[in-house]
Design a protein around this motif. Sequence first.
Motif, PDB file in Angstrom:
ATOM      1  N   VAL A 103       0.848  -1.203   0.000  1.00  0.00           N
ATOM      2  CA  VAL A 103       0.000   0.000   0.000  1.00  0.00           C
ATOM      3  C   VAL A 103       0.883   1.254   0.000  1.00  0.00           C
ATOM      4  N   THR A 104       1.962   1.226   0.774  1.00  0.00           N
ATOM      5  CA  THR A 104       2.876   2.377   0.825  1.00  0.00           C
ATOM      6  C   THR A 104       3.547   2.579  -0.537  1.00  0.00           C
ATOM      7  N   PHE A 105       3.947   1.483  -1.152  1.00  0.00           N
ATOM      8  CA  PHE A 105       4.578   1.574  -2.470  1.00  0.00           C
ATOM      9  C   PHE A 105       3.625   2.203  -3.495  1.00  0.00           C
ATOM     10  N   LYS A 147       6.347  14.796  -4.811  1.00  0.00           N
ATOM     11  CA  LYS A 147       7.438  15.698  -4.398  1.00  0.00           C
ATOM     12  C   LYS A 147       8.613  14.860  -3.890  1.00  0.00           C
ATOM     13  N   THR A 148       9.833  15.391  -4.014  1.00  0.00           N
ATOM     14  CA  THR A 148      10.996  14.596  -3.584  1.00  0.00           C
ATOM     15  C   THR A 148      10.941  14.290  -2.086  1.00  0.00           C
ATOM     16  N   SER A 149      10.412  15.242  -1.297  1.00  0.00           N
ATOM     17  CA  SER A 149      10.343  14.990   0.159  1.00  0.00           C
ATOM     18  C   SER A 149       9.394  13.816   0.450  1.00  0.00           C
ATOM     19  N   VAL A 150       8.310  13.728  -0.338  1.00  0.00           N
ATOM     20  CA  VAL A 150       7.342  12.636  -0.152  1.00  0.00           C
ATOM     21  C   VAL A 150       7.961  11.307  -0.613  1.00  0.00           C
ATOM     22  N   LYS A 151       8.668  11.366  -1.763  1.00  0.00           N
ATOM     23  CA  LYS A 151       9.323  10.143  -2.272  1.00  0.00           C
ATOM     24  C   LYS A 151      10.298   9.589  -1.239  1.00  0.00           C
ATOM     25  N   LYS A 152      11.113  10.495  -0.656  1.00  0.00           N
ATOM     26  CA  LYS A 152      12.122  10.040   0.301  1.00  0.00           C
ATOM     27  C   LYS A 152      11.447   9.454   1.540  1.00  0.00           C
ATOM     28  N   ALA A 153      10.384  10.104   2.004  1.00  0.00           N
ATOM     29  CA  ALA A 153       9.697   9.619   3.212  1.00  0.00           C
ATOM     30  C   ALA A 153       9.053   8.248   2.954  1.00  0.00           C
ATOM     31  N   LEU A 154       8.453   8.096   1.757  1.00  0.00           N
ATOM     32  CA  LEU A 154       7.828   6.798   1.433  1.00  0.00           C
ATOM     33  C   LEU A 154       8.899   5.710   1.320  1.00  0.00           C
ATOM     34  N   GLU A 163      21.483   0.983  -1.114  1.00  0.00           N
ATOM     35  CA  GLU A 163      21.721   1.883  -2.244  1.00  0.00           C
ATOM     36  C   GLU A 163      20.639   2.970  -2.311  1.00  0.00           C
ATOM     37  N   LEU A 164      19.405   2.570  -2.036  1.00  0.00           N
ATOM     38  CA  LEU A 164      18.290   3.527  -2.058  1.00  0.00           C
ATOM     39  C   LEU A 164      18.523   4.639  -1.029  1.00  0.00           C
ATOM     40  N   ARG A 165      18.997   4.269   0.141  1.00  0.00           N
ATOM     41  CA  ARG A 165      19.224   5.264   1.205  1.00  0.00           C
ATOM     42  C   ARG A 165      20.328   6.253   0.825  1.00  0.00           C
ATOM     43  N   GLN A 166      21.267   5.782  -0.003  1.00  0.00           N
ATOM     44  CA  GLN A 166      22.381   6.661  -0.383  1.00  0.00           C
ATOM     45  C   GLN A 166      22.069   7.493  -1.633  1.00  0.00           C
ATOM     46  N   THR A 167      20.880   7.308  -2.203  1.00  0.00           N
ATOM     47  CA  THR A 167      20.532   7.999  -3.453  1.00  0.00           C
ATOM     48  C   THR A 167      19.534   9.120  -3.175  1.00  0.00           C
ATOM     49  N   LYS A 168      19.795  10.279  -3.770  1.00  0.00           N
ATOM     50  CA  LYS A 168      18.876  11.413  -3.581  1.00  0.00           C
ATOM     51  C   LYS A 168      17.553  11.126  -4.294  1.00  0.00           C
ATOM     52  N   ALA A 169      16.453  11.577  -3.712  1.00  0.00           N
ATOM     53  CA  ALA A 169      15.140  11.329  -4.324  1.00  0.00           C
ATOM     54  C   ALA A 169      14.989  12.095  -5.635  1.00  0.00           C
ATOM     55  N   SER A 170      15.781  13.163  -5.821  1.00  0.00           N
ATOM     56  CA  SER A 170      15.711  13.962  -7.062  1.00  0.00           C
ATOM     57  C   SER A 170      16.431  13.247  -8.221  1.00  0.00           C
ATOM     58  N   ASP A 171      17.218  12.244  -7.905  1.00  0.00           N
ATOM     59  CA  ASP A 171      17.978  11.477  -8.893  1.00  0.00           C
ATOM     60  C   ASP A 171      17.060  10.412  -9.532  1.00  0.00           C
ATOM     61  N   ALA A 172      17.112  10.288 -10.862  1.00  0.00           N
ATOM     62  CA  ALA A 172      16.246   9.305 -11.545  1.00  0.00           C
ATOM     63  C   ALA A 172      16.515   7.879 -11.044  1.00  0.00           C
ATOM     64  N   ARG A 173      17.737   7.645 -10.587  1.00  0.00           N
ATOM     65  CA  ARG A 173      18.115   6.317 -10.067  1.00  0.00           C
ATOM     66  C   ARG A 173      17.260   5.927  -8.851  1.00  0.00           C
ATOM     67  N   HIS A 174      16.775   6.920  -8.112  1.00  0.00           N
ATOM     68  CA  HIS A 174      15.949   6.635  -6.931  1.00  0.00           C
ATOM     69  C   HIS A 174      14.671   5.906  -7.351  1.00  0.00           C
ATOM     70  N   ASP A 175      14.034   6.405  -8.416  1.00  0.00           N
ATOM     71  CA  ASP A 175      12.810   5.755  -8.926  1.00  0.00           C
ATOM     72  C   ASP A 175      13.129   4.339  -9.402  1.00  0.00           C
ATOM     73  N   ALA A 197       4.093  10.364   8.489  1.00  0.00           N
ATOM     74  CA  ALA A 197       3.294  11.592   8.394  1.00  0.00           C
ATOM     75  C   ALA A 197       3.570  12.312   7.074  1.00  0.00           C
ATOM     76  N   VAL A 198       4.849  12.440   6.686  1.00  0.00           N
ATOM     77  CA  VAL A 198       5.183  13.138   5.430  1.00  0.00           C
ATOM     78  C   VAL A 198       4.720  12.307   4.232  1.00  0.00           C
ATOM     79  N   GLY A 199       4.996  11.017   4.255  1.00  0.00           N
ATOM     80  CA  GLY A 199       4.674  10.145   3.124  1.00  0.00           C
ATOM     81  C   GLY A 199       3.180  10.078   2.854  1.00  0.00           C
ATOM     82  N   PHE A 200       2.403  10.088   3.915  1.00  0.00           N
ATOM     83  CA  PHE A 200       0.954   9.946   3.738  1.00  0.00           C
ATOM     84  C   PHE A 200       0.226  11.280   3.807  1.00  0.00           C
ATOM     85  N   SER A 201       0.967  12.385   3.795  1.00  0.00           N
ATOM     86  CA  SER A 201       0.299  13.686   3.937  1.00  0.00           C
ATOM     87  C   SER A 201      -0.708  13.884   2.803  1.00  0.00           C
TER      88      SER A 201
END
Length: 197
Positions: free
Chosen positions: A24-26, A34-41, A89-101, A162-166
């Motif tokens: 469900v979170t995925f 938003k990148t902040s939401v992507k990172k929180a999720l 690897e996911l934790r070390q990757t910025k959410a703004s980077d396409a590699r994160h997706d 809270a951020v991910g599900f805002s």
Amino acid sequence: MFSLSKLSPSITDMIRFDHSHVLVTFHQYTGTAKTSVKKALAETICDALEIHATLEEEIFYPVMRRLDDSPVLQKSEPEHMEMRRFIDELRQTKASDARHDELMHELMRDVMHHVADEETVLLPQAERLLGKDRLSELGAQMTSRRIELLKPKAGKIARNTAVGFSGSTTAIVVGLAGALMAARFVSRHTPELSSRH
Ligand SMILES: [Fe+2]
Ligand SMILES: [Fe+2]
């Protein structure tokens, strides 16, 4: 002898509930978020998967190994290790980077495959071979170990959730599912409560 642990939800229901929570979170993770939401999720998913994998490795898999060391069970821990590599690897990757997706999608593809094996092979096998009381006892063990594992991460998990599900209705759905599970559990095991209504 009466034991409170026999009132616990079964370990197999708890495992299914953890799987649903991650999926469900995925589903909230979209390319346009938003990148902040992507990172929180992503963090919510990584923390949930790490705790879930540890609980299975410490409590569920050893019991299953004694019953039947099946090929599905044998590849379970190596698959968890592969998942942990994606998480690092996911934790070390910025959410703004396409590699994160990309990483998120690769991780979830692996998780879905792994979850399908557990839900179609291991969980039904556990329910066939272990009694209801044993499944509940293992569920109680899982809960106390989960509390220990959650303690150091509790603040971080609450913030990311809270951020991910805002602004999302999913938070309500997940909350409702938890509340329904608890209500079902209480009414099933507290006859004096259910007979009053
Ligand atoms: Fe697993
Ligand atoms: Fe699992």
